[in-house]
Design a protein around this motif. Sequence first.
Motif, PDB file in Angstrom:
ATOM      1  N   ASP A 193      26.079  12.949   9.885  1.00 60.63           N
ATOM      2  CA  ASP A 193      26.244  12.098   8.708  1.00 60.63           C
ATOM      3  C   ASP A 193      26.692  10.689   9.072  1.00 60.63           C
ATOM      4  OD1 ASP A 193      25.530  14.345   7.321  1.00 60.63           O
ATOM      5  OD2 ASP A 193      27.533  14.757   6.510  1.00 60.63           O
ATOM      6  N   ASP A 194      27.575  10.577  10.068  1.00 62.29           N
ATOM      7  CA  ASP A 194      28.057   9.247  10.464  1.00 62.29           C
ATOM      8  C   ASP A 194      26.944   8.423  11.108  1.00 62.29           C
ATOM      9  OD1 ASP A 194      30.513  10.019   9.530  1.00 62.29           O
ATOM     10  OD2 ASP A 194      31.594   9.688  11.418  1.00 62.29           O
ATOM     11  N   LEU A 195      26.141   9.038  11.967  1.00 65.17           N
ATOM     12  CA  LEU A 195      25.089   8.293  12.660  1.00 65.17           C
ATOM     13  C   LEU A 195      23.854   8.094  11.793  1.00 65.17           C
ATOM     14  CD1 LEU A 195      25.245   9.709  16.313  1.00 65.17           C
ATOM     15  CD2 LEU A 195      26.307   7.647  15.376  1.00 65.17           C
ATOM     16  N   GLY A 196      23.549   9.066  10.951  1.00 60.46           N
ATOM     17  CA  GLY A 196      22.421   8.936  10.041  1.00 60.46           C
ATOM     18  C   GLY A 196      21.080   9.229  10.691  1.00 60.46           C
ATOM     19  N   PRO A 197      20.056   9.445   9.863  1.00 57.67           N
ATOM     20  CA  PRO A 197      18.735   9.852  10.366  1.00 57.67           C
ATOM     21  C   PRO A 197      18.016   8.783  11.170  1.00 57.67           C
ATOM     22  CG  PRO A 197      18.657   9.406   8.002  1.00 57.67           C
ATOM     23  CD  PRO A 197      20.100   9.393   8.396  1.00 57.67           C
ATOM     24  N   GLU A 198      18.389   7.519  11.007  1.00 57.52           N
ATOM     25  CA  GLU A 198      17.731   6.459  11.776  1.00 57.52           C
ATOM     26  C   GLU A 198      18.139   6.513  13.250  1.00 57.52           C
ATOM     27  OE1 GLU A 198      19.765   5.873   9.231  1.00 57.52           O
ATOM     28  OE2 GLU A 198      18.332   5.525   7.586  1.00 57.52           O
ATOM     29  N   VAL A 199      19.278   7.152  13.531  1.00 51.09           N
ATOM     30  CA  VAL A 199      19.797   7.204  14.895  1.00 51.09           C
ATOM     31  C   VAL A 199      19.560   8.567  15.537  1.00 51.09           C
ATOM     32  CG1 VAL A 199      21.887   7.037  16.330  1.00 51.09           C
ATOM     33  CG2 VAL A 199      21.539   5.439  14.428  1.00 51.09           C
ATOM     34  N   ILE A 200      19.826   9.643  14.794  1.00 50.75           N
ATOM     35  CA  ILE A 200      19.752  10.982  15.386  1.00 50.75           C
ATOM     36  C   ILE A 200      19.106  11.976  14.434  1.00 50.75           C
ATOM     37  CG2 ILE A 200      22.060  11.687  14.599  1.00 50.75           C
ATOM     38  CD1 ILE A 200      22.422  13.057  17.365  1.00 50.75           C
TER      39      ILE A 200
END
Length: 286
Positions: free
Chosen positions: A165-172
């Motif tokens: 949730d912190d990194l989000g789908p654009e990152v992981i």
Amino acid sequence: MSLLAANPIPYWASAGKTREVFAEAFADFQGIGFTAVKADVPEGMTASEYRDWIGGYGLAPSLSLFNSPFDETVALGAEIERARVFAGDQVALGLDRTMISSMARPERLAQPAAGAGFDAARLDQAIEMCGEVCRVLRSEGLRPLHHSHVGGIFETEHEITKLLDDLGPEVIGFGPDTGHLRWAGIEPAGFIRRYADRLGGIHIKDVFPDHLGRNDLSYHDAARTKRLWAEPGLGVVDFAAVLDAIPADYDGDFMIEVDEPSVDSKRESHRMSFDWAVKALAGRLR
């Protein structure tokens, strides 16, 4: 449609990642009917040489795993450089994604699946480091998928969800292991459904009930009992629910992984797993 891959962990776990050990595993996989294998390029071999080698056994490369403690024992700069080299090999193999995981905190190997030694500040730092490595992998053309693993810094449901949730789908993205999730007390099907839009790969692993909810044995001692990991269908993972939670447009592979077979023969363990998969994944494999 997806490939059915195998991870040769039980072949090299005690014998080492030698050419001879891998050759035995590849020959077994070819004889059983697997079409892909986890892409681990041996030291001293180029990606092209590796692809030709496994191709001789009728196997294609399937998504590998970038592993890091993501803690104070490693330097970010060194991990970034290691990630660049890793990504170069994987992209050269024609792969566009990889698992990324943490699996070796000493206190968690000693007391597995319990979130031992939780430290909120350490978790925040690990998420930040993991995010930086993910961005590097992405810049090199490789999509990172978080891979759940008991014993690492992202072990519990809170830790995994905070990372995602912190990194989000654009990152992981998301690349779960059904057995590790279940051992950590997380229901795999519900968790997969929660992050289904980020699913890019999956390890199919079952787990016996014997060690669930217990932490009186270390990670490795529990595995050595042969009553931790199970061939798919022999344990308590609800695979009907897991497969129902996977989106119809899922484009990743299905990787069989039984770290410590419940039977004496590594080949027989993989044959049992293959036979289960062909039936359970009918219509999803190419």
